[in-house]
Design a protein around this motif. Sequence first.
Motif, PDB file in Angstrom:
ATOM      1  N   ARG A 647       0.861  -1.184   0.000  1.00 59.08           N
ATOM      2  CA  ARG A 647       0.000   0.000   0.000  1.00 59.08           C
ATOM      3  C   ARG A 647       0.897   1.233   0.000  1.00 59.08           C
ATOM      4  O   ARG A 647       1.718   1.405   0.902  1.00 59.08           O
ATOM      5  CB  ARG A 647      -0.915   0.017   1.223  1.00 59.08           C
ATOM      6  N   TYR A 649       1.319   5.227   0.048  1.00 61.06           N
ATOM      7  CA  TYR A 649       0.694   6.504   0.391  1.00 61.06           C
ATOM      8  C   TYR A 649       1.453   7.620  -0.317  1.00 61.06           C
ATOM      9  O   TYR A 649       2.683   7.627  -0.328  1.00 61.06           O
ATOM     10  CB  TYR A 649       0.754   6.745   1.896  1.00 61.06           C
ATOM     11  N   THR A 666      -3.887   6.868  -1.679  1.00 58.08           N
ATOM     12  CA  THR A 666      -3.179   5.599  -1.588  1.00 58.08           C
ATOM     13  C   THR A 666      -3.427   4.791  -2.847  1.00 58.08           C
ATOM     14  O   THR A 666      -4.407   4.988  -3.554  1.00 58.08           O
ATOM     15  CB  THR A 666      -3.655   4.751  -0.388  1.00 58.08           C
ATOM     16  N   THR A 668      -2.962   0.581  -3.847  1.00 54.08           N
ATOM     17  CA  THR A 668      -2.581  -0.734  -3.341  1.00 54.08           C
ATOM     18  C   THR A 668      -2.194  -1.625  -4.511  1.00 54.08           C
ATOM     19  O   THR A 668      -2.941  -1.755  -5.480  1.00 54.08           O
ATOM     20  CB  THR A 668      -3.730  -1.369  -2.549  1.00 54.08           C
ATOM     21  N   THR A 686       3.552  -1.078   4.002  1.00 51.51           N
ATOM     22  CA  THR A 686       3.072   0.288   3.813  1.00 51.51           C
ATOM     23  C   THR A 686       4.256   1.186   3.470  1.00 51.51           C
ATOM     24  O   THR A 686       5.254   1.191   4.188  1.00 51.51           O
ATOM     25  CB  THR A 686       2.385   0.796   5.096  1.00 51.51           C
TER      26      THR A 686
END
Lengths: 1141, 372
Positions: A647, A649, A666, A668, A686
């Motif tokens: 993911r 950001y 975001t 994914t 992340t």
Amino acid sequence: MGTTLTAKNAGSIASVFVIAIEGYEFLLTTGLPAAAVTAWAVTDWTQALGGAYVDLDNEQSIDPYAPIGGGGKCVIRVVPTAGDRFGIDTHRKFSGAETQLVESIHRGTGTLKVLSTAAFDASGYVYIGTECISYTGKTSTVGAVPPTFTGVSRGRFSPFKTGRIPETNYAHDHRVTLDPNSVLLQPVVSSLPRVWRGRWVAIYEHRVVDGVLDTHAEAHLAFAGRVVDIEDDGKAVSVECEHVLDVVQSATVGRQLWSANVKDGVYLKEFNSFLMIDSGGQAERLWVVSGTPASAYEMTQGYYTNEDLHARIEAYWAQALIDGDLTGSYSIYVDESGDSPRTVIHWSVSTSFTFIVPDLAAQLMGFGELGNNFGSVWVNDSGNGGARDFLSNFPPVRSIVDKSGIIDNGRLSFEVTDERGTFISQTDSLPAVFDSSIDPTRTWGLFLFDGNVTILAAYTVTGTTIELKNAKLSPVNIGPAYNDDLTSYSVPWDDASPGIPVRQILVLSAPTASFLKLITYSTGTVGHNHESFDALELGAGLAIPGSLLGSTFEASCDALPGATESVVSIIDKTTTLKDLIEGDLILRRAFLNWHNGTLRFGSWRVPTRDAATITLDESNKATPADTTDDHRTHSRESTEWQRPIARIYYDRDITDLSTNDGYRSTVTLEDSTAVDDMGGSGPLVTIKVRNAFGEDAGVGANIKSLIANFLATMPMFSRPGRILTRTITPTLVEQIALGDIVLVTDNTVRDSITGIRSVEEVPAVVVRKSDTPGGGVEGQDKASDPTATVELFVTSFSARPEANYAPTADVDDTYDAGDFDAGYNSLTKVLRCYGYRYGDDGSVIAPLFADAEYFPAGSRVRVTERDPLDGTTPQYWDDIVASQSVDDITLTTGLSGWDSTKAYRVTPDTYGDSTTAQRLKSYQADTADALIENTGAPYLYSGTFGAAQYAENMNSTIGIELPPDLHGTDGAGRDVGTEQALQRTLDNFADDKSAISLPALSNVVMTNTTFVNGWKLLSYTPIFLGTELLSSDVWRELALAPFYRSSDGSTVQLRVSLCRNSPSGATVNTVSLGGILDSATWSTTNTNWEVGTTIEVDCRRKAFSGRAWIVIEGTYKVETRGLALCQESERLYTNNWWVPI
Amino acid sequence: MTAVTISKYAQRPLAVGKFARNDLPPTARFQQQLGELAGYNALCRAKVVFRSVGSLTIPASSASTRVRARFAWHSGPYASRLEVRFVMAQQNNGTATAPFGRLQVVNTAGEYIGDAFARFGASATAVDAPDYFGTRTSLLGKSDQLTLLSDNVPVYIEPDTDYFATISEHDYGRIQSVSVREISMTPDTDNGYAQAVTTGGIIYDTDRATPVTMARALYRQGGAHLWNWWADTDATAPVFSTATYTNIIDTTSTDVSSFRPGARLDLRSRSRLKDGGQVPVVMKVYADGTNGVVRLLDSTGATIISASVTAGARWYPVQGLLPNTIAKYDLHAAALTGTMTLYAVSIWQGDVASQAVAASPAYLRIRAFDAA
């Protein structure tokens, strides 16, 4: 004789360590002091202390999700020698003569101004912080000039030099500060060293031959770092050092960002006015003027607090009374006695008054409601002539910043106070999209206003007044919309806060490679640490000594994936380097490491046989660090890095960090096969990418291109891999770097396919390396042995075939010597090929083989027409190489029907017809069965990030060609020639073939025969400039040339402007141009028509839609038919990056 | 149907020497970059096919329909829609309440393709200055009634196709200027864009075949439009009645020199290997006559391309080659017998000989953006 490193790599050597500590005039050594001094003869050092022991534990590892790691530990033990000189120096509190700096010095300052020089020697050394400075003279106070050390030489005894050529001593900044946010203790200048923590430390390993040490230049830098702690255990002094990698990891940027508070009051602009009327008459208006007031009825444009306004208004009333225009007596003040403060107009004598006040002034004083901007507010009262008080309806406020911007033509201007930090001008460095209307004569910056809104404003200093002028919303989408829901910015009367905060946000815009160099080199003293890349203000860079970076580091930056792609980094607060760039490095599969005495970036590569640099087998194992005789390799299946879901950001909103640290968007990414293989779920990683924005933002690293790169290598880490741990002989320690590809041949490791022990030449990535150099141990007669261990990462698909491009040799169509005709001799069946077209361009890299040598005797080749008229039916022959020599390929059958008007290319024949040796190169499978010609196992794409050295313009001039279809079919080799031809053609299309051409010539002459004193609008049209996004790093220009003349021989001018918006104006004379992107002006007295000189205007600030406007204006007596040339340029780009003032 | 991610950011040319050499392996990254570059070219380098002069001397209103310009062009291989930007002036002697400007497109068979409209200018007293003009942006569409713009049905133009456009004024409408561009098809594998590849992925033939096809289509049919000339109105179109070749812009000059009006065309680096330093171009002429000629002359006065007008009012196509240099060109015309009225000339880069090779309808299926 060679160097210590060369000797280490070749075999076992005898060596000693020599330690240099920043600003300390003694070297420390594990050997004889005199030998160390001799070896360091050309340095600052002339003295050395013995008795040192080095406990060095180098340990580095790389992690795909932690690109900046540590570098291990180092402790230097020093037993008492030379009268315990080192112990005394590091522990005494008395430091000889002391004084304080009275004026800040940067790294290049040559004069030290202090409180007193009286107690100091006439010449010698002084110490400030970790720096030693020599001086040759001193002065006492003379008039206003404070005592001064003269003949100063900075950065003495610096173990690491700057990156300048030639290198220079590395010095430091020493700041005298009045900043209320700083500790107000000024730098101490002493005659003896006082500060030890933070000093740079270099540990050099010197080979010893017959008692003679390799010189300093020949020695090997075994450790670089800084002192973090000094202890004494009664026997020896321990100096604990952190590795330079740890220094980098914890380093911060953005420490000195400018901040201030908006000054109390309100900004009154020219043409605002006050008017007082009472029962006795009407005063003259009180006007706000831009210049010096000419009478009592004028006041200067600028900032007014309530107190200022009250005084000015009372003076106005008094003058009107004197002039007989009013009859009443008036005063104005704030009454704080009630529950809520009110502005009071105390009045008498007259029976009524009306006071007309500009709305912002009325709001400040409480006569008008905040946010209601109606131009003016009428304040009135009436009575019987006795003394009365009129109270404002609302409480006064301390400060107002009018968000509607009516005070400055839609823009804000406000004064600031409580200034802290240093403002950094970004006039020349803001990303191109920021504003098309920045006045370049001002100094611009981006600011965070009230913690809510990002604004672009000009920082202006007039005397002692500091203003942010012409402020407008940031055009970059990094903050909330500046909408009407937000109330006016005001500070209540009883608010004890310092005011509305405003602080600068630093925007660094550069290609990724330049950005990294800029961040690491910059010291705050422009040019100190590097001629080009030391350019950021103090606190904005890491100030790593340049000699730890150098050309190796710079080349590694240039070799990073996406090195030339733009990055825009927004530094809004003090930030660690790790936080600043970690996400960017992860997405680029890059990491920082230390190797052979320098820092450098590396990048993850898929391990392949071809990329391997060394083979690790039984012959180069060694005793591991923690055991004595176990040489078996440990192997484990590892899911440590397996992250099939990522993911990411991005698109960080610096004005709303409370929510998800400001990240608004975001994306994914998932390796669905890997997830399914894990039972339907998998661990998530992340990644927060501070410097990437959505494409619409128009700045910075574009998330789409970053993701594409990340996805391309995701399978390497979305599936489990194997980690092998084994020892290596110490001679390999400096030959292997993290990220290197090695081949593993090992009898103790199980084969991943058969499960049986023994693997041969399995490619793997070096992911961890630890070593101890060995040497003398305090209190022991026997020296310890060097040890070294590595961890190797084997990907899940490393065992499958992966190979280089199928080779290519182009026939030399210019070669006609003898019986050759355009490169082919039909009598001898020999093809003459270009020498090194596909190895290199012949200048940067020396390839191992000429292009023709890739086709040895027996090779099956296909000779294909380059750029055929019809791509489906190119002329081609298949043949067998009879012999090969240098650039010549002799064919067996020969090329019947050779056409000397065409150009030809030699590639391998199809997979089925190629030899076994040729099949070690890449061939293409079809999508139907994923096999090559229905039988061959497919080849795979590599994750190798290309060559470290390459010519950017390789083969750029060998012609645009449209490859024939047969190079894209099942079984065809994935040949390098077609690959390059595709690149050339596609880039040529982007640059030239598609470049917009829009000349437009009028049948009717357009002329200015009416407007004498300025520009008359002659024509304008909308224009489309493509939907691509241009940036400060890659942009285009529009070449313009008008067809024009002077109608009467007088000097005339023609101006063509490229604008973002259409012009405006109620007439065609002196129209307002809407957001000028760039403009060009031609001048002539020629009465003959002519095509003006071509002038290029800059397109980069066009709207993202591609819509823009072309506006043509002319002076009196100009005649034109419009633009004879209106031609878009190729893409323009540069490695340049901005340099702040 | 697989969507393809294409960054609109202009990037530096690919570092081919870094990735594609005899001793390096094919990398997913470079293959990805090749595909992205091809996609960027298809998506972001669409053709701009018309820009008017934009003179402030605008013909007075007319009650009857009046043609203001014509042009021809060849749509790019990834063209999907047409965007038209009008700047409209107010009527200055009319009484209508809904004047409008219009761009109408037909194909080579004369079949109606679509219209783009701009409604503006119902003021009683016009001032020809920017504050009194209006800008309208319109996509090509179809409408049953010319006055019902909102009923337009979106029209997708065919890629790799010859089209003709007429710009006209209606009901006292007055056009100040117009610009026209193509909008590309959505990035999708169904539309011919290259699919992404990953490290460890199989090296497929289509990974190469797709960019090869894209490069060929782009280079042959996607080259930039070069130059349009048009008469200000049909009524003022120049009429040639002698065999003396005359400059069509000033309608008086018979020689070629730097003093005479002509366009500078930059064709540097636009030639393929096989074309030996020349660039294939197409010139189309709209004229009415039976024995007229329109010539493109280089700066020495040599005729480079010549179009014969023989069969009344229609478009006359001709192919030719221009050198890959930057040079000034003039347009001359003559009526060898009788008269010839010249309305428009359009010139673009076009490799007509190979057109059929790349224009495979089965390959290029059309999907378009929903909005401009």
